[in-house]
Design a protein around this motif. Structure first.
Motif, mmCIF file in Angstrom:
data_model
loop_
_atom_site.group_PDB
_atom_site.id
_atom_site.type_symbol
_atom_site.label_atom_id
_atom_site.label_comp_id
_atom_site.label_asym_id
_atom_site.label_seq_id
_atom_site.Cartn_x
_atom_site.Cartn_y
_atom_site.Cartn_z
ATOM 1 N N ASP A 101 41.859 28.998 35.168
ATOM 2 C CA ASP A 101 41.756 30.578 35.495
ATOM 3 C C ASP A 101 43.003 31.202 36.100
ATOM 4 O O ASP A 101 43.431 30.568 37.211
ATOM 5 N N ALA A 102 43.434 32.278 35.585
ATOM 6 C CA ALA A 102 44.805 32.779 36.282
ATOM 7 C C ALA A 102 44.291 33.071 37.822
ATOM 8 O O ALA A 102 45.537 32.841 38.331
ATOM 9 N N LEU A 103 43.427 33.401 38.235
ATOM 10 C CA LEU A 103 43.123 33.920 39.432
ATOM 11 C C LEU A 103 43.287 32.600 40.328
ATOM 12 O O LEU A 103 43.585 32.848 41.619
ATOM 13 N N GLN A 104 43.063 31.578 40.018
ATOM 14 C CA GLN A 104 43.441 30.289 40.631
ATOM 15 C C GLN A 104 44.785 29.702 40.545
ATOM 16 O O GLN A 104 45.465 29.243 41.430
ATOM 17 N N VAL A 105 45.026 29.496 39.342
ATOM 18 C CA VAL A 105 46.525 29.037 39.048
ATOM 19 C C VAL A 105 47.632 29.819 39.643
ATOM 20 O O VAL A 105 48.478 29.218 40.418
ATOM 21 N N ASN A 129 33.218 33.070 37.185
ATOM 22 C CA ASN A 129 34.293 34.007 36.608
ATOM 23 C C ASN A 129 34.125 35.372 37.508
ATOM 24 O O ASN A 129 35.081 35.833 37.916
ATOM 25 N N ARG A 130 32.853 35.901 37.413
ATOM 26 C CA ARG A 130 32.585 37.010 38.200
ATOM 27 C C ARG A 130 32.826 36.988 39.658
ATOM 28 O O ARG A 130 33.304 37.986 40.293
ATOM 29 N N GLU A 131 32.598 35.624 40.268
ATOM 30 C CA GLU A 131 32.793 35.361 41.581
ATOM 31 C C GLU A 131 34.231 35.639 42.017
ATOM 32 O O GLU A 131 34.719 36.232 42.956
ATOM 33 N N LEU A 132 35.004 34.854 41.110
ATOM 34 C CA LEU A 132 36.668 35.063 41.103
ATOM 35 C C LEU A 132 37.033 36.442 41.091
ATOM 36 O O LEU A 132 37.988 36.803 41.905
ATOM 37 N N LEU A 133 36.436 37.070 40.071
ATOM 38 C CA LEU A 133 37.021 38.581 39.880
ATOM 39 C C LEU A 133 36.669 39.497 41.110
ATOM 40 O O LEU A 133 37.725 40.237 41.656
ATOM 41 N N LYS A 134 35.412 39.181 41.759
ATOM 42 C CA LYS A 134 35.108 39.752 42.885
ATOM 43 C C LYS A 134 35.875 39.759 44.248
ATOM 44 O O LYS A 134 36.062 40.239 45.170
ATOM 45 N N SER A 135 36.748 38.443 44.080
ATOM 46 C CA SER A 135 37.470 38.013 45.353
ATOM 47 C C SER A 135 38.539 38.547 45.440
ATOM 48 O O SER A 135 39.432 38.601 46.419
ATOM 49 N N TYR A 140 36.475 47.052 42.517
ATOM 50 C CA TYR A 140 35.469 48.584 42.605
ATOM 51 C C TYR A 140 34.674 48.522 41.490
ATOM 52 O O TYR A 140 34.762 48.587 40.418
ATOM 53 N N HIS A 141 33.159 48.500 41.996
ATOM 54 C CA HIS A 141 32.086 48.735 41.253
ATOM 55 C C HIS A 141 32.086 47.580 40.085
ATOM 56 O O HIS A 141 32.032 46.218 40.428
ATOM 57 N N TYR A 142 32.245 48.000 38.812
ATOM 58 C CA TYR A 142 32.217 47.007 37.776
ATOM 59 C C TYR A 142 33.389 46.322 37.621
ATOM 60 O O TYR A 142 34.513 46.818 37.630
ATOM 61 N N VAL A 143 33.441 44.982 37.700
ATOM 62 C CA VAL A 143 34.827 44.183 37.605
ATOM 63 C C VAL A 143 35.133 43.929 36.229
ATOM 64 O O VAL A 143 34.695 43.160 35.557
ATOM 65 N N ASP A 144 36.573 44.490 35.844
ATOM 66 C CA ASP A 144 36.838 44.036 34.551
ATOM 67 C C ASP A 144 38.224 43.022 34.915
ATOM 68 O O ASP A 144 38.970 43.395 35.648
ATOM 69 N N PRO A 145 38.117 42.106 33.787
ATOM 70 C CA PRO A 145 39.153 41.222 34.145
ATOM 71 C C PRO A 145 40.591 41.682 34.236
ATOM 72 O O PRO A 145 41.313 41.295 34.967
ATOM 73 N N ILE A 147 42.006 44.256 35.523
ATOM 74 C CA ILE A 147 42.021 44.724 36.814
ATOM 75 C C ILE A 147 42.200 43.899 37.846
ATOM 76 O O ILE A 147 43.522 43.556 38.595
ATOM 77 N N ALA A 148 41.491 42.661 37.844
ATOM 78 C CA ALA A 148 41.630 41.655 38.885
ATOM 79 C C ALA A 148 43.028 40.832 38.407
ATOM 80 O O ALA A 148 43.743 40.361 39.440
ATOM 81 N N ILE A 149 43.047 40.440 37.377
ATOM 82 C CA ILE A 149 44.369 39.626 36.785
ATOM 83 C C ILE A 149 45.506 40.504 36.910
ATOM 84 O O ILE A 149 46.464 39.833 37.674
ATOM 85 N N THR A 150 45.666 41.610 36.708
ATOM 86 C CA THR A 150 46.671 42.362 36.936
ATOM 87 C C THR A 150 47.263 42.466 38.489
ATOM 88 O O THR A 150 48.392 42.301 38.685
ATOM 89 N N ARG A 151 46.123 42.905 39.210
ATOM 90 C CA ARG A 151 46.248 42.854 40.858
ATOM 91 C C ARG A 151 46.834 41.397 41.358
ATOM 92 O O ARG A 151 47.914 41.541 42.162
ATOM 93 N N ALA A 152 46.153 40.445 41.022
ATOM 94 C CA ALA A 152 46.368 38.932 41.398
ATOM 95 C C ALA A 152 47.855 38.463 41.073
ATOM 96 O O ALA A 152 48.539 37.946 41.717
ATOM 97 N N ALA A 153 48.281 38.978 39.919
ATOM 98 C CA ALA A 153 49.519 38.429 39.264
ATOM 99 C C ALA A 153 50.642 39.213 39.887
ATOM 100 O O ALA A 153 51.698 38.432 40.208
ATOM 101 N N LEU A 154 50.727 40.548 40.003
ATOM 102 C CA LEU A 154 51.674 41.291 40.765
ATOM 103 C C LEU A 154 51.867 40.849 42.059
ATOM 104 O O LEU A 154 52.889 40.910 42.681
ATOM 105 N N GLU A 155 51.075 40.538 42.720
ATOM 106 C CA GLU A 155 50.789 40.006 44.225
ATOM 107 C C GLU A 155 51.687 38.673 44.197
ATOM 108 O O GLU A 155 52.222 38.409 45.385
ATOM 109 N N THR A 156 51.940 37.765 43.263
ATOM 110 C CA THR A 156 52.572 36.632 43.462
ATOM 111 C C THR A 156 54.170 37.088 42.887
ATOM 112 O O THR A 156 54.955 36.249 43.099
ATOM 113 N N LEU A 157 54.254 38.080 42.441
ATOM 114 C CA LEU A 157 55.780 38.448 42.072
ATOM 115 C C LEU A 157 56.674 38.384 43.093
ATOM 116 O O LEU A 157 56.647 39.136 44.219
ATOM 117 N N LYS A 158 58.014 37.859 42.794
ATOM 118 C CA LYS A 158 59.068 38.066 43.937
ATOM 119 C C LYS A 158 59.439 39.720 44.082
ATOM 120 O O LYS A 158 59.165 40.464 43.101
#
Length: 204
Positions: A101-105, A129-135, A140-145, A147-158
Motif C-alpha cells: 500500500d502506497a501509504l505504508q511504502v 485500507n479505510r484506516e490507512l486512509l484516515k491516518s 475530511y468526511h468521506y475518504v477518497d483514495p 486524496i490520501a495518496i496524493t497528500r502522502a506522496a507529496l509529503e515525501t517529495l524533496k
C-alpha cells in the motif's frame, strides 16, 4: 484508469525538464517514484524519457509501487520489455518494483527527487485500507483514495521536487478535497493545471 500515452509523455517530459534545470544543466542523479503504478503506463513514458536523460549524462532510478500483485507483475513485464527494446541497459539495475500500500511504502523508501502518479479514486476500500486512509492528516468526511495518496506522496517529495499527478476534475471543487486543495495551494508550487477531455478516460 489507464493513463493515455500522450498524457504520460507530457508529464515525463515536464519532470525531466525541471530536474535538468534544477541541476543547472549539469548531469545529476534522480530518483523518480510512482506510488500507484498499476500496469505501468505512466512509468513507461518516464522510462522512454529516461533514455534521453541518460544520453545527457544523468543517472535515473525509478521505483514503481502498487498493492495489487497482478498489476505490479504486468507493470514489470511492460517496463522490463521496454528497457530491453530501448536498449536502456543502464536502467535494469535501477528500476525497482515494490508491492504494498502506497501509504505504508512511502514511509520507508528514500525521498524522491520527482513524483508521478495517477492515483485511484472513488473506489470502495476494505476496513484496513479505510484506516490507512484516515491516518493521513486533514482527511475530511468521506475518504477518497486519491486524496490520501496524493497528500502522502507529496509529503515525501524533496523540497522543490517536480511532480505530475493525474486527478479527477472533482479535486477542484469537491468538499471532501478541500484540505487537499489548501495543501496544494500553500505547500507546493503548481505551475500548470491541465483539464483533460473526458475522452481520455472513456471508462471513468
Amino acid at each position: 484508469y489507464p493513463t493515455a500515452p500522450w498524457v504520460g509523455a507530457a508529464i515525463a517530459n515536464y519532470i525531466f525538464g525541471k530536474l535538468h534545470l534544477q541541476t543547472a544543466n549539469t548531469p545529476g542523479s534522480y530518483l523518480i517514484v510512482d506510488p500507484t503504478c498499476e500496469t505501468g503506463e505512466l512509468m513507461l513514458e518516464v522510462v522512454i524519457a529516461a533514455t534521453r536523460a541518460k544520453a545527457q549524462g544523468n543517472t535515473v532510478k525509478l521505483i514503481a509501487i502498487d498493492k495489487n500483485e497482478l498489476m505490479l507483475r504486468l507493470a514489470q513485464i511492460v517496463l522490463d520489455s521496454a528497457v530491453c527494446r530501448l536498449e536502456t541497459k543502464h536502467l535494469r539495475g535501477t528500476l525497482k518494483y515494490v508491492r504494498g500500500d502506497a501509504l505504508q511504502v512511502l514511509r520507508r523508501i528514500p525521498h524522491p527527487d520527482a513524483l508521478i502518479s495517477n492515483p485511484p479514486w472513488g473506489l470502495g476500500t476494505d476496513h484496513q485500507n479505510r484506516e490507512l486512509l484516515k491516518s493521513v492528516p486533514q482527511n475530511y468526511h468521506y475518504v477518497d483514495p486519491y486524496i490520501a495518496i496524493t497528500r502522502a506522496a507529496l509529503e515525501t517529495l524533496k523540497l522543490g521536487g517536480p511532480f505530475g499527478i493525474v486527478l479527477p476534475r472533482q479535486a477542484l471543487t469537491a468538499t471532501n478535497a478541500k484540505y487537499l486543495r489548501t495543501y496544494l495551494g500553500t505547500e507546493t508550487v503548481i505551475e500548470h493545471i491541465v483539464e483533460l477531455p473526458r475522452a481520455v478516460f472513456p471508462y471513468a
